[in-house]
Design an enzyme around this catalytic site. Structure first.
Site, PDB file in Angstrom:
ATOM      1  N   GLU A 178       0.728  -1.250  -0.182  1.00 65.78           N
ATOM      2  CA  GLU A 178       0.004   0.012   0.042  1.00 65.78           C
ATOM      3  C   GLU A 178       0.788   1.249  -0.042  1.00 65.78           C
ATOM      4  OE1 GLU A 178      -2.737  -0.554   3.295  1.00 65.78           O
ATOM      5  OE2 GLU A 178      -3.672  -2.171   2.415  1.00 65.78           O
ATOM      6  N   HIS A 263     -10.435  -6.067  -2.146  1.00 69.44           N
ATOM      7  CA  HIS A 263     -11.514  -5.873  -1.093  1.00 69.44           C
ATOM      8  C   HIS A 263     -12.546  -5.101  -1.950  1.00 69.44           C
ATOM      9  CE1 HIS A 263      -9.157  -7.238   2.101  1.00 69.44           C
ATOM     10  NE2 HIS A 263      -8.231  -6.443   1.865  1.00 69.44           N
ATOM     11  N   GLU A 293      -6.668 -10.535  -1.455  1.00 71.22           N
ATOM     12  CA  GLU A 293      -7.235 -10.217  -0.073  1.00 71.22           C
ATOM     13  C   GLU A 293      -8.788 -10.336  -0.352  1.00 71.22           C
ATOM     14  OE1 GLU A 293      -5.836  -6.907   2.171  1.00 71.22           O
ATOM     15  OE2 GLU A 293      -3.625  -7.426   1.808  1.00 71.22           O
ATOM     16  N   ASP A 295     -12.438 -10.319  -0.741  1.00 77.03           N
ATOM     17  CA  ASP A 295     -13.873 -10.511   0.099  1.00 77.03           C
ATOM     18  C   ASP A 295     -15.020  -9.437  -0.468  1.00 77.03           C
ATOM     19  OD1 ASP A 295     -13.017  -8.004   1.306  1.00 77.03           O
ATOM     20  OD2 ASP A 295     -12.409  -9.035   3.166  1.00 77.03           O
TER      21      ASP A 295
HETATM   22  O1  G3I Z   1      -3.016  -8.640  18.705  1.00 80.38           O
HETATM   23  C1  G3I Z   1      -3.484  -6.997  19.401  1.00 80.38           C
HETATM   24  C2  G3I Z   1      -3.803  -7.443  20.714  1.00 80.38           C
HETATM   25  O2  G3I Z   1      -2.476  -7.760  21.205  1.00 80.38           O
HETATM   26  C3  G3I Z   1      -4.115  -5.993  21.202  1.00 80.38           C
HETATM   27  O3  G3I Z   1      -4.888  -6.109  22.754  1.00 80.38           O
HETATM   28  C4  G3I Z   1      -5.361  -5.490  20.347  1.00 80.38           C
HETATM   29  C5  G3I Z   1      -6.168  -4.267  21.031  1.00 80.38           C
HETATM   30  O4  G3I Z   1      -6.228  -3.276  19.665  1.00 80.38           O
HETATM   31  O5  G3I Z   1      -5.149  -5.487  19.036  1.00 80.38           O
HETATM   32  C6  G3I Z   1      -4.763  -6.467  18.423  1.00 80.38           C
HETATM   33  O6  G3I Z   1      -4.425  -6.264  17.309  1.00 80.38           O
HETATM   34  C7  G3I Z   1      -5.229  -6.074  16.160  1.00 80.38           C
HETATM   35  C8  G3I Z   1      -5.059  -6.927  15.087  1.00 80.38           C
HETATM   36  O7  G3I Z   1      -5.996  -6.800  14.037  1.00 80.38           O
HETATM   37  C9  G3I Z   1      -5.307  -8.391  15.375  1.00 80.38           C
HETATM   38  O8  G3I Z   1      -6.455  -8.611  15.886  1.00 80.38           O
HETATM   39  C10 G3I Z   1      -5.110  -4.710  15.718  1.00 80.38           C
HETATM   40  O9  G3I Z   1      -5.476  -3.780  16.847  1.00 80.38           O
HETATM   41  C11 G3I Z   1      -5.899  -4.444  14.509  1.00 80.38           C
HETATM   42  O10 G3I Z   1      -5.723  -3.179  13.939  1.00 80.38           O
HETATM   43  C12 G3I Z   1      -5.574  -5.375  13.508  1.00 80.38           C
HETATM   44  O11 G3I Z   1      -6.319  -5.275  12.414  1.00 80.38           O
HETATM   45  C13 G3I Z   1      -5.834  -5.672  11.137  1.00 80.38           C
HETATM   46  C14 G3I Z   1      -5.549  -4.689  10.137  1.00 80.38           C
HETATM   47  O12 G3I Z   1      -5.138  -5.407   8.757  1.00 80.38           O
HETATM   48  C15 G3I Z   1      -4.315  -3.793  10.778  1.00 80.38           C
HETATM   49  O13 G3I Z   1      -3.417  -4.491  10.901  1.00 80.38           O
HETATM   50  C16 G3I Z   1      -7.059  -6.558  10.570  1.00 80.38           C
HETATM   51  O14 G3I Z   1      -7.185  -7.720  11.470  1.00 80.38           O
HETATM   52  C17 G3I Z   1      -6.807  -7.368   9.367  1.00 80.38           C
HETATM   53  O15 G3I Z   1      -7.665  -7.914   8.662  1.00 80.38           O
HETATM   54  C18 G3I Z   1      -6.329  -6.030   8.362  1.00 80.38           C
HETATM   55  O16 G3I Z   1      -5.838  -6.598   7.192  1.00 80.38           O
HETATM   56  C19 G3I Z   1      -5.373  -5.435   6.041  1.00 80.38           C
HETATM   57  C20 G3I Z   1      -4.254  -6.165   5.269  1.00 80.38           C
HETATM   58  O17 G3I Z   1      -3.086  -6.364   6.317  1.00 80.38           O
HETATM   59  C21 G3I Z   1      -3.704  -5.165   4.344  1.00 80.38           C
HETATM   60  N1  G3I Z   1      -4.894  -4.854   3.557  1.00 80.38           N
HETATM   61  C22 G3I Z   1      -6.101  -4.391   4.174  1.00 80.38           C
HETATM   62  C23 G3I Z   1      -6.549  -5.505   5.171  1.00 80.38           C
HETATM   63  C24 G3I Z   1      -8.029  -4.907   5.789  1.00 80.38           C
HETATM   64  O18 G3I Z   1      -7.639  -3.750   6.543  1.00 80.38           O
END
Ligand code: G3I
Length: 384
Positions: A178, A263, A293, A295
């Protein structure tokens, strides 16, 4: 187009071993940890073994899979079984991001990511790495620790350590994720990320060179979203991604593939001629294309479940059928396998009626949705 059959009188076995055997794959010996229970259920006999996504994909020389959370693979039997049965390639939804791997500036924690790689090896699946360089999911220590003076060192060391750790085991890496955002107003379309601001535009090629050096066998990928349809925004962004790839190729940067995240949103313009032309241009440049990715966000679709499912399934079918007809499109991954855990239920895209999104091949009870059959039908359209 899409078929959904009545399986109410049948039973089926969910199990990676069955799928792999049926798909004619060499089956590794499963350790205790990776043996999955054979779940019986009055669900859909037509979705397993030779009728699984992975068997259909293998028949036409395609990789198919999904993003996963490693702890669920062994911790939740239904999840592990569906993933083992349906996918011949996996990617970590979060477990290979900086935030997950870097608890402290001088520490790496590979336990969760290793769990994924072990599971995949046990079930004859490939693995994509996601990702080595992104502006999101950076650890909380990043902002106070990484500076203009040491950013390049941090980036290179991260890539050497992480890509080095998995060297020889991965199908591909999303090296840079990105990097384009037209809203930031730069002529080159680059997003104003911490990496850009601290290192300058060269951070992209530095990352690719470091990745190639650390893991010479993984296919190195540039991955982005919002480039799928022919709306003015999407066309403009796709154009800037194309220019970026051209610049990288012209400078001899080791790049092998482009990831189109996909997406998609039901109701948005249907991707078509512009995306196809982009994919063909990638082919002329010698690059593979992965749908990384996929969906179908249905937060704006009203009506009965059947109507919502039909709209989602049509989008899956038409989009995937169009792309897998192109020989350089070699992998299709959905962003999750079950609606139970989709990121689309988060605040930003939650449905106004509060109902969970139905955006993936399996619903939140692990029932195959019309999107499953649509995806499988689309895979069948590829010429082997
Ligand atoms: O694991 C931590 C946990 O330890 C913590 O306590 C908690 C509190 O916020 O957060 C947890 O991490 C979260 C993680 O997902 C795991 O659940 C993050 O906050 C949250 O921001 C994260 O979101 C992910 C996001 O990317 C950001 O990394 C989504 O699950 C994931 O589906 C999304 O995937 C992205 C791709 O990497 C790139 N393209 C877009 C796609 C969708 O946004």
């Amino acid at each position: 187009m899409t078929s959904r059959r009545n399986f109410s009188r049948r039973t089926f076995l969910l199990g990676g071993a069955a799928a792999s055997l049926a798909a004619g794959m060499r089956l590794p010996l499963l350790g205790e940890k990776h043996k999955l229970p054979k779940l019986k259920g009055p669900q859909f006999a037509d979705v397993t073994g030779p009728r699984s996504l992975r068997a259909h994909a293998q028949a036409v020389g395609l990789l198919v899979g999904c993003a996963v959370v490693p702890e669920r693979l062994t911790g939740e039997p239904a999840y592990g079984s569906v993933v083992a049965e349906q996918a011949n390639i996996l990617v970590a939804e979060n477990a290979m991001k900086w935030q997950a791997l870097r608890p402290a500036p001088d520490k790496f924690d590979f336990r969760s990511a290793d769990e994924l790689v072990d599971f995949a090896a046990a079930h004859g699946q490939k693995v994509r790495g996601h990702n080595l360089c992104w502006h999101e999911s950076l650890p909380s220590w990043f902002a106070g620790t990484v500076t203009k003076d040491n950013a390049q060192g941090f980036l290179i060391q991260h890539i050497q350590t992480v890509a080095g750790h998995f060297a020889g085991k991965l199908h591909s890496w999303d090296v840079v994720n990105e990097a384009i955002d037209l809203k930031d107003g730069r002529a080159d379309g680059l997003r104003k990320t911490p990496w850009l601001e601290m290192i300058g535009p060269d951070y992209i090629e530095l990352a690719f060179h470091a990745a190639r050096e650390a893991d010479p066998t993984a296919l190195l990928t540039y991955n982005d979203y919002g480039i799928e349809n022919d709306s003015p925004d999407s066309r403009a962004k796709r154009g800037q991604v194309l220019m970026l790839i051209r610049r990288l190729k012209a400078r001899g940067v080791p790049i092998d593939a482009v990831g189109i995240q996909s997406h998609l949103t039901v109701g948005d313009p249907m991707p078509g001629a512009g995306l196809l032309e982009f994919v063909r241009e990638m082919a002329r440049m010698g690059l593979q294309v992965f749908i990384t990715e996929l969906d179908a966000n249905e937060h704006k679709v009203e009506g009965l479940v059947a109507d919502r499912d039909a709209a989602v399934a049509k989008l899956y079918h038409d989009y995937v059928a169009m792309l897998v007809a192109e020989p350089n499109v070699t992998a299709v991954l959905t962003w999750g396998i079950t609606d139970r855990y989709t990121w689309l239920n988060g605040e930003k895209y939650a449905r106004p009626d509060g109902k969970p999104q139905r955006c993936l091949p399996f619903d939140s009870d692990y029932q195959p949705a019309p999107a499953f059959f649509a995806l499988r039908d689309a895979i069948d359209k590829r010429r082997p």
